[in-house]
Design a protein around this motif. Structure first.
Motif, PDB file in Angstrom:
ATOM      1  N   ALA A   1       0.827  -1.210   0.000  1.00  0.00           N
ATOM      2  CA  ALA A   1       0.000   0.000   0.000  1.00  0.00           C
ATOM      3  C   ALA A   1       0.858   1.256   0.000  1.00  0.00           C
ATOM      4  O   ALA A   1       0.541   2.261   0.622  1.00  0.00           O
ATOM      5  CB  ALA A   1      -0.968   0.017   1.190  1.00  0.00           C
ATOM      6  N   SER A   2       1.970   1.173  -0.735  1.00  0.00           N
ATOM      7  CA  SER A   2       2.898   2.299  -0.769  1.00  0.00           C
ATOM      8  C   SER A   2       3.188   2.698  -2.203  1.00  0.00           C
ATOM      9  O   SER A   2       3.224   1.856  -3.109  1.00  0.00           O
ATOM     10  CB  SER A   2       4.214   1.897  -0.097  1.00  0.00           C
ATOM     11  N   ARG A   3       3.417   3.968  -2.397  1.00  0.00           N
ATOM     12  CA  ARG A   3       3.810   4.428  -3.719  1.00  0.00           C
ATOM     13  C   ARG A   3       5.158   3.808  -4.096  1.00  0.00           C
ATOM     14  O   ARG A   3       5.444   3.563  -5.260  1.00  0.00           O
ATOM     15  CB  ARG A   3       3.916   5.959  -3.698  1.00  0.00           C
TER      16      ARG A   3
ATOM     17  N   GLY B   1      11.311  -0.857  -7.204  1.00  0.00           N
ATOM     18  CA  GLY B   1      10.511   0.172  -6.553  1.00  0.00           C
ATOM     19  C   GLY B   1      10.588   1.523  -7.239  1.00  0.00           C
ATOM     20  O   GLY B   1      11.192   1.687  -8.295  1.00  0.00           O
ATOM     21  N   HIS B   2       9.931   2.497  -6.617  1.00  0.00           N
ATOM     22  CA  HIS B   2       9.818   3.830  -7.196  1.00  0.00           C
ATOM     23  C   HIS B   2      11.178   4.501  -7.338  1.00  0.00           C
ATOM     24  O   HIS B   2      11.967   4.515  -6.404  1.00  0.00           O
ATOM     25  CB  HIS B   2       8.922   4.690  -6.304  1.00  0.00           C
TER      26      HIS B   2
ATOM     27  N   MET C   1      14.004  -0.345   5.849  1.00  0.00           N
ATOM     28  CA  MET C   1      13.577   0.525   4.752  1.00  0.00           C
ATOM     29  C   MET C   1      14.759   1.055   3.949  1.00  0.00           C
ATOM     30  O   MET C   1      14.578   1.706   2.927  1.00  0.00           O
ATOM     31  CB  MET C   1      12.761   1.704   5.301  1.00  0.00           C
ATOM     32  N   ALA C   2      15.997   0.780   4.442  1.00  0.00           N
ATOM     33  CA  ALA C   2      17.174   1.325   3.760  1.00  0.00           C
ATOM     34  C   ALA C   2      17.302   0.787   2.334  1.00  0.00           C
ATOM     35  O   ALA C   2      17.871   1.434   1.473  1.00  0.00           O
ATOM     36  CB  ALA C   2      18.433   1.016   4.565  1.00  0.00           C
ATOM     37  N   ARG C   3      16.750  -0.398   2.082  1.00  0.00           N
ATOM     38  CA  ARG C   3      16.911  -0.993   0.753  1.00  0.00           C
ATOM     39  C   ARG C   3      16.054  -0.311  -0.306  1.00  0.00           C
ATOM     40  O   ARG C   3      16.260  -0.511  -1.495  1.00  0.00           O
ATOM     41  CB  ARG C   3      16.586  -2.484   0.801  1.00  0.00           C
ATOM     42  N   PHE C   4      15.071   0.467   0.127  1.00  0.00           N
ATOM     43  CA  PHE C   4      14.197   1.122  -0.848  1.00  0.00           C
ATOM     44  C   PHE C   4      14.853   2.421  -1.307  1.00  0.00           C
ATOM     45  O   PHE C   4      14.573   3.492  -0.769  1.00  0.00           O
ATOM     46  CB  PHE C   4      12.809   1.367  -0.252  1.00  0.00           C
TER      47      PHE C   4
END
Lengths: 558, 519
Positions: free
Chosen positions: B91-93, B345-346, B336-339
């Motif tokens: 549920a994330s952009r 991903g975005h 979350m560091a991998r995003f």
């Protein structure tokens, strides 16, 4: 491969050929594992004062500044798969072809510890006399970098797999560089951690290409205490470590391929005083450069202090072209790695013996007893055995052990010939190794197998050929592999001339054409005798039996 | 087949299919149809219609061979479990268009049993929330908002203005199960994210013991607390699903072999040998009188049936929520560091430098809640703060776990507590407070079980005076999941909690849908 951070441009995951070329094009010309000799090229007195002595010309303070060197060695674990994933490990595969979902840090993937990597680290620890921690822990070390896809590296910060070991290494010293000096450097700890990927910066297109083949490969980081004092010592210690790792099979140890990476912590101080501010020198990809980089850095720091300047705590890069160390820009800001326990990995438990493995731990348990029993003969033990069993000189034992496969070659030759090992050694370490170096070959590529050399040495030992002819024959064997020594001697008619009648006439001819020499000899100048011997050999192209020639000449001139 | 049949349990549905009364394909179509009818609940982010029908067809062929009780049974999966070739968004952009190349282990195990995947369910962004209100696809709605009991007391107010939240963060999964669009759903439970929507939507919600179910493929929130959760409409269904999912997974090193191989429930479970603990610290401020009354009623019921009911104390529980906050943020910052927009991903169009690209991608990809927790977590992990926050929180965590151990070793078999402070809140009211405040209110009773790694189950007990479900929670010793479900089953049999299908209103939206879909 440059190690600096991208200044501009965005990072991409490399898929094209450009990255492939860059990967393949980066092998520096020096292959350290092919250097067979000890580090005695350069004059570096191994005493702590040694380095300072060389700078004495500048100024002599109350007490001289000396170098203090510690090393951090990253050794890539020799294993078919990565530390936490099932992806294959390989050096020159196409970019991003050896990448598992975990290595690319895809969301939801978890690390699964590779037992083979643990065993490699534990085996190495045992060989270096470390205390193996029964329980060690994994941690996350955070920093953002394009070739670190998870944003953190899994390492062992709180409790490493092993601590408190020692590496014993030797240098050749003394006037003839034949005196073996033994030194020890303490190993602070050995920790398991992940390797990163590789970044390739394309400045023209403002791009950074990422190759994740190396990402997640298992590393052993060996932290050495600052027990060394100059580049030569550091290089010798690294060389010894390299041999140990290769003997254990836990790391291939090729520095130019990055399987062994060494960072040096260098400072200077006056003995007895506190250690000085240190710098960390990176980007060293051969033992020779390591030695040079450290000595340059020590000299730079001494000169800075003597100018009244301070040494900065910084990371510097070795530039092999200029032989200088230069500050690395990217390490300017102090990094806070925000260490955190790795929650996805239970503690790494190592058991003393089979009996202490609890039920349910499975066959995957790492057992010290078993690993200790399977430790191979280490280089120092090999050298000791060579000196004892064959009566070799220590420096010869170093040459044999340093060159991969040479010891085995030597022992095979010895087994097949009646020639004394002490006489065989020269043939192996001078003649054979000389040929190998000349053709840039390793022992395994040698066109003359041990049995062929043994056959040649047998002929010489039995008196069928002279030493000089033997050397000639070796040359011919090299050029025409597969041909035996006996065959060559027969074809080329190189056998020793033992016919007394033939030699009588040759000797007479020589004496007749050198009346002055004969006179000198008769007047008591014994040196002339050897000249006459030489002239006879020249006549016979080195094939005359020297014992017979001596007797004939003595008869004729007395 | 009518929707009425959808409310039966898994075992019954399986029999119906085996007997040939309903085919898996028909069942699947019925559920798909119902998903369309309940689209206003926003329970699903992605509906995998084509795939579901294909799987149902395959199940139909298999049924005669008797693969298992889940063969052909529709299920839903929270959108933070990876599903091969099916987008998984959290549920994330950041992951709006992310298509994983593999299945999470728990998803794979359900598929291996022949269960039919209906779709991926709505949630709070990266599971950070307790209302399913903070996802990029909008809030999930509680199905009971549209059932007769709630509508009648709402007195004719507009449906769109007074709907209540589904709870979270697995709100979509809770809504999918109770609205009868799936028979079971996977949620994830880090601080209560499965039990909370379970209680608010009126579903059975099991948070298994940490390590019993594989987390491989679950996009993590807090690795040391995350557990895949099971949402069903009955305890017997939960037991079936647990049986399929539990056990060692080589891809998750923190999993263990399950202590029991078969988790079938005991029909005549005897509570006379049971010691039930009532932790006094759970009489928290804000506990609604109705929830308290249900709690007392159940305690009395157990006591009346012969169970020993004891008041117990878990003195460190009051520090649990603060401790949770620190540990949660720290692991979030790390996870979350991998995003960074590089591998997946975005990725922002800002490309002046790699660092600028990271910053812009992360700023654009994450909502305020996620960014706020990352900021806090990095602060807690700084070298100068590590000891004061992270280490301290870890110490408190051990104390909290120790409290539980002490109570259980003193003879208590299960703890009985409320799951939430009250029944579901109106969305318009819920969003008056920020995510952090709401999470600490909503997770108050649930996150201690995560801190201690213990199994817990929320069982629906009754409808409140507002016509909304009230759930109570059972917490047990580690790896006593089976026993916990047995107690839950005993309670369920005596509570008689109704199915939503008993109160279905022919609402206007549904009628519209029915007309458009039947044309």
């Amino acid at each position: 491969m440059t190690q600096r951070r991208p200044e501009t441009g965005r990072a991409l995951v490399a898929t094209g050929n450009m990255a492939a070329c860059a990967v393949l094009g980066t092998a520096p010309p020096l292959h350290v594992n092919k250097l067979s000799c000890l580090f005695y090229r350069k004059v570096c007195d191994v005493h702590r004062h040694g380095v300072a002595r060389r700078f004495r010309s500048t100024r002599v303070p109350d007490q001289e500044l000396v170098g203090v060197v510690g090393l951090e060695v990253h050794a890539q674990i020799r294993s078919s798969t990565k530390l936490f994933s099932a992806a294959e490990v390989g050096f020159s595969a196409p970019p991003n072809s050896l990448v598992s979902f975990f290595d690319a840090s895809l969301p939801g993937t978890l690390p699964v510890l590779n037992r083979r990597c643990v065993e490699a680290a534990v085996t190495t620890a045992l060989a270096l006399g470390c205390t193996v921690n029964r329980k060690s822990l994994f941690d996350r070390k955070h920093y953002f970098y394009a070739d670190l896809p998870a944003g953190y590296q899994i390492t062992q910060q709180r409790r490493a797999v092993a601590v408190d070991g020692r590496l014993v290494y030797s240098l050749l010293g003394g006037r003839k560089r034949s005196q073996v000096q033994t030194k020890t450097v303490r190993i602070k700890q050995i920790q398991l951690e992940q390797d990163s990927g590789k970044s390739l910066h394309d400045d023209q297109r403002c791009q950074t290409l990422i190759d994740l083949n190396r990402a997640g490969v298992g590393l052993m980081e060996l932290v050495m205490e600052p027990d060394m004092s100059c580049g030569e010592e550091a290089a010798a210690a690294v060389r010894e470590l390299q041999l140990i790792l290769q003997a254990l099979g836990t790391c291939q140890g090729n520095m130019s391929e990055g399987q062994l990476r060494v960072d040096a912590n260098v400072s200077v101080h006056r003995p007895g005083e506190a250690l000085g501010v240190r710098t960390e020198v990176k980007n060293i990809n051969s033992a020779r450069f390591l030695s040079r980089a450290i000595d340059y850095e020590i000299q730079r720091q001494i000169e800075a202090l003597e100018r009244g300047e301070a040494v900065q705590n910084e990371t510097r890069m070795y530039d092999s072209k200029s032989g200088h160390t230069i500050p690395m820009r990217d390490k300017e800001g102090l990094q806070d790695y925000r260490f955190m326990p790795e929650p996805n990995l239970p503690p790494l438990v190592v058991y003393e013996d089979r009996r202490s493995v609890p039920e349910g731990a499975g066959p995957g348990a790492v057992v010290l007893e078993a690993l200790r029993e399977s430790l191979p003969e280490l280089p120092s033990a090999r050298r000791g055995r060579l000196v004892r069993s064959y009566g070799l000189l220590p420096e010869h034992s170093f040459t044999l052990v340093n060159e991969d496969g040479l010891m085995e070659y030597f022992e095979a030759v010895v087994k097949e010939t009646r020639k004394e090992p002490r006489k065989v050694i020269g043939w192996v370490t001078n003649e054979l190794l000389g040929h190998l170096k000349q053709h840039n070959l390793s022992v395994s590529d040698c066109p003359v197998p041990p049995s062929a050399l043994a056959e040649l040495l047998e002929l010489q030992e039995a008196g069928h050929i002279s030493t000089s002819v033997a050397k000639q024959v070796l040359q011919l064997m090299w050029m025409d592999p597969g041909k035996g020594a006996q065959e060559i001697v027969r074809e080329q008619d190189l056998g020793l001339v033992c016919d007394s009648g033939d030699l009588q006439s040759v000797c007479q001819r020589v004496l007749d054409s050198n009346p002055d020499q004969v006179r000198a000899l008769r007047e008591g100048n014994k040196k002339v005798f050897n000249r006459l011997m030489g002239l006879v050999q020249k006549e016979t192209k080195g094939r005359a039996d020297p014992v017979l020639v001596r007797r004939i000449l003595e008869d004729k001139t007395s | 087949m009518s929707d009425f049949l959808l409310k039966v349990n898994v075992a019954k549905m399986h029999m119906v299919c085996v007997e040939g009364k309903v085919s898996p394909t028909e069942l699947c179509r019925r559920c798909l149809n119902r998903i369309r009818k309940t689209r206003h609940l926003n329970a699903y982010i992605t509906v995998t219609e084509e795939l579901a029908l294909k799987q149902a067809e395959e199940a139909e062929v298999r049924l005669l061979r008797g693969v298992g009780v889940l063969d052909g049974i529709p299920f839903a999966v929270k959108d933070n479990f990876c599903t091969e070739n099916i987008r998984t968004t959290c549920a994330s952009r950041m992951l709006r268009d992310y298509i994983p190349p593999y299945n999470a282990t728990v998803v794979q195990r359900l598929l291996d049993q022949g269960a039919v995947l209906m779709g991926k369910t709505n949630m709070d962004e990266f599971a950070m929330g307790s209302g399913s209100t903070d996802g990029v696809f909008g809030p999930a709605r509680n199905p009971w908002s549209y059932a007769a009991p709630y509508r009648e007391q709402a007195g004719g107010a507009e449906e769109d203005s007074d709907w209540v939240i589904a709870g979270g963060s697995s709100g979509g999964s809770g809504a999918s199960v109770t609205s009868l669009t799936s028979f079971l759903a996977l949620g994830s439970d880090t601080g209560g994210s499965t039990r909370n929507p379970g209680a608010l939507c009126g579903a059975v919600a099991l948070k298994p013991t940490y390590g019993l179910l594989s987390r491989h493929g679950l996009i993590p929130l807090v690795n040391s607390m995350d557990v895949p959760g099971i949402l069903t409409r009955s305890t017997s269904d939960a037991a079936i699903v647990l049986d399929v999912l539990q056990g060692r997974d080589l891809k998750d090193s923190t999993t263990v072999q399950s202590p029991t191989s078969h988790t079938g429930l005991t029909e005549d479970f005897d509570v006379r040998n049971l010691c039930v603990g009532i932790p006094e610290e759970y009489h928290a401020p804000g506990l609604s009188p109705e929830t308290l009354a249900q709690w007392s009623r159940l305690a009395d019921l157990l006591e009346g049936a012969g169970a020993r009911v004891r008041r117990v104390s878990l003195p460190h529980t009051r520090h649990s929520i603060v401790c949770y906050h620190v540990l949660c943020c720290a692991e979030v910052a790390s996870n979350m560091a991998r995003f960074d927009g590089l591998e997946f991903g975005h990725r922002s169009t800002v490309d002046s430098s790699t660092e600028a690209m990271y910053a812009a991608s992360r700023h654009e990809g994450f909502n305020d809640v996620v960014r706020g927790r990352i900021l806090c977590g990095n602060f807690f992990l700084l070298k100068q703060n590590y000891e004061r926050y992270f280490l301290k929180a870890q110490q408190v965590r051990r104390l909290i776990a120790e409290d539980f151990r002490r109570v259980f070793s003193a003879g208590v078999d299960v703890l009985l507590t409320p799951t939430t402070l009250s029944d579901a809140t109106r969305y318009s009211h819920f969003i008056e407070e920020d995510n952090r405040t709401r999470s600490s209110q909503e997770d108050i009773f649930t996150q201690p079980a995560n801190i201690a790694g213990l199994p817990a189950v929320s069982v629906p007990t009754a409808l409140s005076s507002r016509g909304l479900p009230i759930g109570l929670q059972l917490i047990g010793p580690a790896f006593q999941d089976q026993k916990l479900l047995n107690v839950a089953h005993w309670i369920e049999q005596r509570m008689g909690f109704p199915s939503i299908s008993n109160y279905e209103l022919p609402n206007k939206r549904e009628i519209d849908m029915e007309q458009t879909t039947t044309v």
